[in-house]
Scaffold this active site. Structure first.
Site, short mmCIF file in Angstrom:
data_model
loop_
_atom_site.label_atom_id
_atom_site.label_comp_id
_atom_site.label_asym_id
_atom_site.label_seq_id
_atom_site.Cartn_x
_atom_site.Cartn_y
_atom_site.Cartn_z
N SER A 1 -7.36 -28.31 -78.80
CA SER A 1 -6.77 -27.81 -79.93
C SER A 1 -7.66 -27.38 -81.13
O SER A 1 -7.78 -26.40 -81.39
CB SER A 1 -5.86 -29.03 -80.28
N ARG A 2 -7.86 -28.32 -81.92
CA ARG A 2 -9.03 -28.16 -82.99
C ARG A 2 -9.95 -29.34 -83.21
O ARG A 2 -9.57 -30.42 -83.16
CB ARG A 2 -8.02 -27.87 -84.26
N GLU B 1 -17.91 -26.33 -85.52
CA GLU B 1 -17.94 -25.12 -84.86
C GLU B 1 -18.17 -23.78 -85.46
O GLU B 1 -18.98 -22.99 -85.05
CB GLU B 1 -17.01 -24.96 -83.61
N HIS C 1 -14.79 -22.65 -77.51
CA HIS C 1 -13.53 -22.09 -78.03
C HIS C 1 -13.11 -20.82 -77.22
O HIS C 1 -12.92 -19.81 -77.79
CB HIS C 1 -13.63 -21.72 -79.61
#
Ligand code: NAD
Length: 334
Positions: free
Chosen positions: A232-233, A262, A294
Site C-alpha cells: 500500500s504505502r 522510498e 513499488h
C-alpha cells in the site's frame, strides 16, 4: 492543454505518448521529481502531471500557483503526496486515477506471498548456481491459513477473493466494510485480526490514522512467525519496529513493495552507488524478506489505463471545469 509531466521514465513517456495521439495535449516531459526545488520547471504550464514520489507540499504548490499552474493530475490512485489544503487555498484542482488495475496490485501482493512462502527467490539463485540442495527452502501451505486484510477497498477485496480461492479463512478490518466482500470475509477489530492471522496484508490508504499502523505494539499483538505484506504505502509500517520483529522471529516473513523512505531510492538505478539508508540496508539482508521497488501497479494493462484516465481527466477539466476524478479536500479515500 500544455502539461508538464514530472518523474518521467521511458515507460511513462511510451504509454502517455501512445494514448495522447487521441487527445493531442502538449506534453512536455521532465525527468526530475516535482519538489519545491524543481517546481520552477513548471513555470507557464497550466497543468502538472505527477506521480507518487513527487512532493507537492505547501511550498511546492505555492511556487506552482505563482507560475500559473491550475491543475495537478496525478498518475496514481493515492494522493498522500499532495497537500490538498494548500492546493485548495491556491485554487488548484487535483485529479487522480482512482482505479487503473486493482488486479495488478492484488496479484503482485499474492506474488510476494508465494515467493516468501516457497522461498522462490532463494531457489532461483541456487539453481542458477547449480546448487540443488533443499536445505533452507522449507515452505508453508497457504491453504487452511488465516489471512487478515486491512482495508477492503478495490485492491483488498480482490486479494480477499484470491485468497478465498486458495482455501484460506479471511478476516478483514476496515473503517467502512465493503458489502461486496460479505461472501468471503468476516470483519473483526484490528486487534483480533492481528492476533488471529497467519498472514497480514495491508491495503488501506496512508492517512494520519494509518501512519505507523503497524508499530511495535501492533507487531507484538501478531501471531509468532506471521507473514506480513505491504503493497500500500511505506509509512503504514514503522520500519524499525518491523526490523525488531524480524530479529526476534515474531515476524517470520516480510514482503514489501513500498518503503517509508522510498523517495530517495525507488524508480532509479542505484546499483553503482552505496545505499545510504541504513534501515533499508538492514531490511535487505534478512533471508526472509522480499522487497520490490513499488512495481505492483506496473503492468501493461495498468499503464495503458493510467495514461488513458490521466489524459481524459485533463481534457475533462480543461473543457468543462469539472472531472469525475476530482479529489475532494476531505481526505477520505486513498
Ligand atoms: P480504496 O480506496 O478502494 O480502498 C481503501 C480501503 O481502505 C477502503 O475500503 C477504506 O475504507 C479503507 N480504510 C481507510 N482507512 C482505513 C483505516 N484506518 N483502517 C482500515 N481500513 C481503512 O483503495 P485501493 O484502490 O484499494 O488502494 C489501496 C491503497 O493501495 C492505495 O491507497 C494506495 O496507497 C495503494 N496502492 C499501491 C500501489 C502499488 O503500486 N504498490 C498501486 C495502487 C495503490
Amino acid at each position: 492543454m500544455k502539461v508538464a509531466v514530472f518523474s518521467t521514465k521511458s515507460y511513462d513517456r511510451q504509454f502517455l505518448e501512445a494514448v495522447n495521439a487521441g487527445y493531442r495535449h502538449d506534453l512536455v516531459f521532465f525527468e526530475p521529481r516535482l519538489t519545491r526545488a524543481t517546481a520552477s520547471l513548471a513555470q507557464g504550464f497550466p497543468t502538472v502531471c505527477v506521480f507518487v514520489n513527487d512532493e507537492l507540499d505547501a511550498d511546492a504548490i505555492a511556487l506552482l500557483a505563482a507560475g500559473g499552474t491550475r491543475l495537478v493530475a496525478t498518475r496514481s490512485a493515492g494522493f498522500n503526496h499532495i497537500d490538498l489544503d494548500a492546493a485548495e487555498r491556491a485554487g488548484m484542482a487535483v485529479v487522480r486515477v482512482p482505479a487503473y488495475s486493482p488486479h495488478a496490485v492484488a496479484e503482485h501482493t499474492v506474488a510476494l506471498l508465494l515467493a516468501l512462502a516457497r522461498r522462490i527467490y532463494r531457489a532461483y539463485n541456487r539453481v542458477h548456481e547449480g546448487n540443488f540442495s533443499l536445505e533452507g527452502l522449507l515452505g508453508l501451505d497457504i491453504c487452511g491459513k488465516t489471512v487478515g486484510i486491512v482495508g477492503t477497498g478495490r485492491i483488498g477485496a480482490i486479494v480477499a477473493r484470491i485468497m478465498h480461492g486458495f482455501g484460506c479463512e479471511i478476516l478483514a478490518h476496515d473503517v467502512r466494510p465493503n458489502p461486496d466482500c460479505a461472501e468471503c470475509v468476516r470483519y473483526v477489530s484490528l486487534d483480533e485480526l492481528l492476533a488471529r492471522s497467519d498472514i497480514v496484508t495491508l491495503h488501506c490508504p496512508l492517512t494520519p490514522e494509518t501512519h505507523h499502523l503497524i508499530d511495535a505494539g501492533a507487531v507484538s499483538r501478531m501471531k509468532d512467525g506471521v507473514l506480513l505484506l505491504n503493497t500500500s504505502r511505506g509509512p503504514i509500517i514503522d520500519s524499525l519496529a518491523v526490523i525488531e520483529g524480524l530479529k526476534s522471529g515474531k515476524i517470520g516473513y516480510l514482503g514489501l513493495d513500498v518503503y517509508e523512505e522510498e523517495e530517495e531510492l525507488f524508480f532509479q538505478d542505484l546499483s553503482d552507488r552505496i545505499i545510504q539508508d541504513d534501515v533499508f540496508a538492514r531490511l535487505e539482508v534478512f533471508p526472509n524478506v522480499v522487497i520490490t521497488g513499488h512495481q505492483a501497479f506496473f503492468t501493461h494493462d495498468a499503464m495503458t489505463n493510467i495514461a488513458e484516465t490521466t489524459l481524459a481527466n485533463i481534457r475533462d477539466y480543461e473543457t468543462t471545469g469539472a472531472c469525475p476524478n476530482l479529489v475532494a479536500t476531505q481526505k477520505v479515500a486513498g
